[in-house]
Scaffold this motif. Sequence first.
Motif, mmCIF file in Angstrom:
data_model
loop_
_atom_site.group_PDB
_atom_site.id
_atom_site.type_symbol
_atom_site.label_atom_id
_atom_site.label_comp_id
_atom_site.label_asym_id
_atom_site.label_seq_id
_atom_site.Cartn_x
_atom_site.Cartn_y
_atom_site.Cartn_z
ATOM 1 N N GLN A 64 37.932 24.767 -29.193
ATOM 2 C CA GLN A 64 37.923 24.331 -27.645
ATOM 3 C C GLN A 64 36.548 23.806 -27.411
ATOM 4 O O GLN A 64 36.389 22.657 -26.731
ATOM 5 C CB GLN A 64 38.370 25.231 -26.685
ATOM 6 C CG GLN A 64 39.889 25.753 -27.072
ATOM 7 C CD GLN A 64 40.197 26.811 -26.253
ATOM 8 O OE1 GLN A 64 39.487 27.514 -25.588
ATOM 9 N NE2 GLN A 64 41.500 27.236 -26.566
ATOM 10 N N ASP A 67 35.859 20.421 -29.134
ATOM 11 C CA ASP A 67 36.549 19.438 -28.678
ATOM 12 C C ASP A 67 35.998 18.804 -27.162
ATOM 13 O O ASP A 67 35.764 17.756 -26.852
ATOM 14 C CB ASP A 67 37.928 19.717 -28.454
ATOM 15 C CG ASP A 67 38.727 19.901 -29.766
ATOM 16 O OD1 ASP A 67 38.272 19.443 -30.815
ATOM 17 O OD2 ASP A 67 39.696 20.698 -29.923
ATOM 18 N N ALA A 68 35.612 19.879 -26.509
ATOM 19 C CA ALA A 68 34.877 19.631 -25.069
ATOM 20 C C ALA A 68 33.588 18.961 -25.267
ATOM 21 O O ALA A 68 33.523 17.827 -24.392
ATOM 22 C CB ALA A 68 34.818 20.773 -24.099
ATOM 23 N N ALA A 70 32.702 16.920 -27.760
ATOM 24 C CA ALA A 70 33.133 15.568 -28.188
ATOM 25 C C ALA A 70 33.753 14.732 -27.256
ATOM 26 O O ALA A 70 33.322 13.587 -26.819
ATOM 27 C CB ALA A 70 34.297 15.627 -29.453
ATOM 28 N N ASP A 71 34.544 15.343 -26.403
ATOM 29 C CA ASP A 71 35.036 14.593 -25.007
ATOM 30 C C ASP A 71 33.851 14.060 -24.177
ATOM 31 O O ASP A 71 33.754 12.756 -23.532
ATOM 32 C CB ASP A 71 36.093 15.451 -24.043
ATOM 33 C CG ASP A 71 37.254 15.480 -24.917
ATOM 34 O OD1 ASP A 71 37.581 14.954 -26.128
ATOM 35 O OD2 ASP A 71 38.028 16.342 -24.709
ATOM 36 N N ALA A 72 32.906 15.240 -23.936
ATOM 37 C CA ALA A 72 31.735 14.854 -23.161
ATOM 38 C C ALA A 72 30.811 13.732 -23.671
ATOM 39 O O ALA A 72 30.439 12.911 -22.864
ATOM 40 C CB ALA A 72 30.936 16.189 -22.669
ATOM 41 N N ARG A 73 30.690 13.809 -24.853
ATOM 42 C CA ARG A 73 29.732 12.820 -25.428
ATOM 43 C C ARG A 73 30.523 11.389 -25.603
ATOM 44 O O ARG A 73 29.930 10.256 -25.208
ATOM 45 C CB ARG A 73 29.761 13.243 -27.141
ATOM 46 C CG ARG A 73 28.606 14.272 -27.063
ATOM 47 C CD ARG A 73 28.059 14.738 -28.559
ATOM 48 N NE ARG A 73 27.299 15.610 -28.752
ATOM 49 C CZ ARG A 73 26.930 16.210 -29.616
ATOM 50 N NH1 ARG A 73 27.670 16.384 -30.605
ATOM 51 N NH2 ARG A 73 25.939 17.212 -29.644
ATOM 52 N N ARG A 74 31.773 11.316 -25.770
ATOM 53 C CA ARG A 74 32.661 10.162 -25.618
ATOM 54 C C ARG A 74 32.442 9.398 -24.196
ATOM 55 O O ARG A 74 32.130 8.351 -23.749
ATOM 56 C CB ARG A 74 34.024 10.237 -25.777
ATOM 57 C CG ARG A 74 34.174 10.168 -27.462
ATOM 58 C CD ARG A 74 35.757 10.027 -27.827
ATOM 59 N NE ARG A 74 36.359 11.291 -27.314
ATOM 60 C CZ ARG A 74 36.637 12.627 -28.199
ATOM 61 N NH1 ARG A 74 35.731 12.414 -29.253
ATOM 62 N NH2 ARG A 74 37.270 13.497 -27.727
ATOM 63 N N ALA A 75 32.677 10.434 -23.036
ATOM 64 C CA ALA A 75 32.432 10.046 -21.844
ATOM 65 C C ALA A 75 30.947 9.618 -21.366
ATOM 66 O O ALA A 75 30.822 8.486 -20.906
ATOM 67 C CB ALA A 75 32.977 11.212 -20.707
ATOM 68 N N THR A 143 28.982 13.221 -33.181
ATOM 69 C CA THR A 143 29.763 14.701 -33.090
ATOM 70 C C THR A 143 30.078 15.078 -34.664
ATOM 71 O O THR A 143 30.819 14.327 -35.202
ATOM 72 C CB THR A 143 30.823 14.569 -32.300
ATOM 73 O OG1 THR A 143 30.603 14.332 -30.894
ATOM 74 C CG2 THR A 143 31.641 15.999 -32.227
ATOM 75 N N THR A 146 33.293 13.756 -36.824
ATOM 76 C CA THR A 146 33.805 12.786 -36.250
ATOM 77 C C THR A 146 33.374 11.354 -37.170
ATOM 78 O O THR A 146 32.506 11.364 -37.631
ATOM 79 C CB THR A 146 33.521 12.339 -34.765
ATOM 80 O OG1 THR A 146 32.232 12.229 -34.621
ATOM 81 C CG2 THR A 146 34.330 13.647 -33.782
#
Length: 146
Positions: A64, A67-68, A70-75, A143, A146
């Motif tokens: 988790q 994943d969080a 990776a999401d933050a880096r994409r944002a 990340t 990825t």
Amino acid sequence: MRDPAEQPPVDAKPATPELITELIKGVRDLAEHDHPVGSTDWHCINLAAYMGERMGPVLALLHQADDALADARRALDRTRHEVARVQTDSRNRHRRVLALRDKKRAEGDEGRARGLERVAGHIDAIAAQLGDVLAELPEPQKTPGT
């Protein structure tokens, strides 16, 4: 999206602070207790098995967190690209306003030319501020996985 095999079991309990503390103590105990010389270390074997049985929630929590992150880096990457796009747009507008200013000046309309110059100055300041924002944003990092 993670492979279903990487997902925690449906009945996995969350990794509580107590569980994390218990596992930390177990790791410390594994390292610090007296290890018998020349015989099987049943204490280590039992403690390692006990801790292994409780790792599911910890691994789920790590997934988790990964994943969080990776999401933050994409944002953040999307934000960086959007700020750069707006900065480029501001610079283009600045050039167009300066061209219009020059045209008005050539037409003898000095009042409008001065007004356009002030507008161009404001647009230039905005572009510079956007550049400062970009300079403060951390660089993208790949990340793991990825």
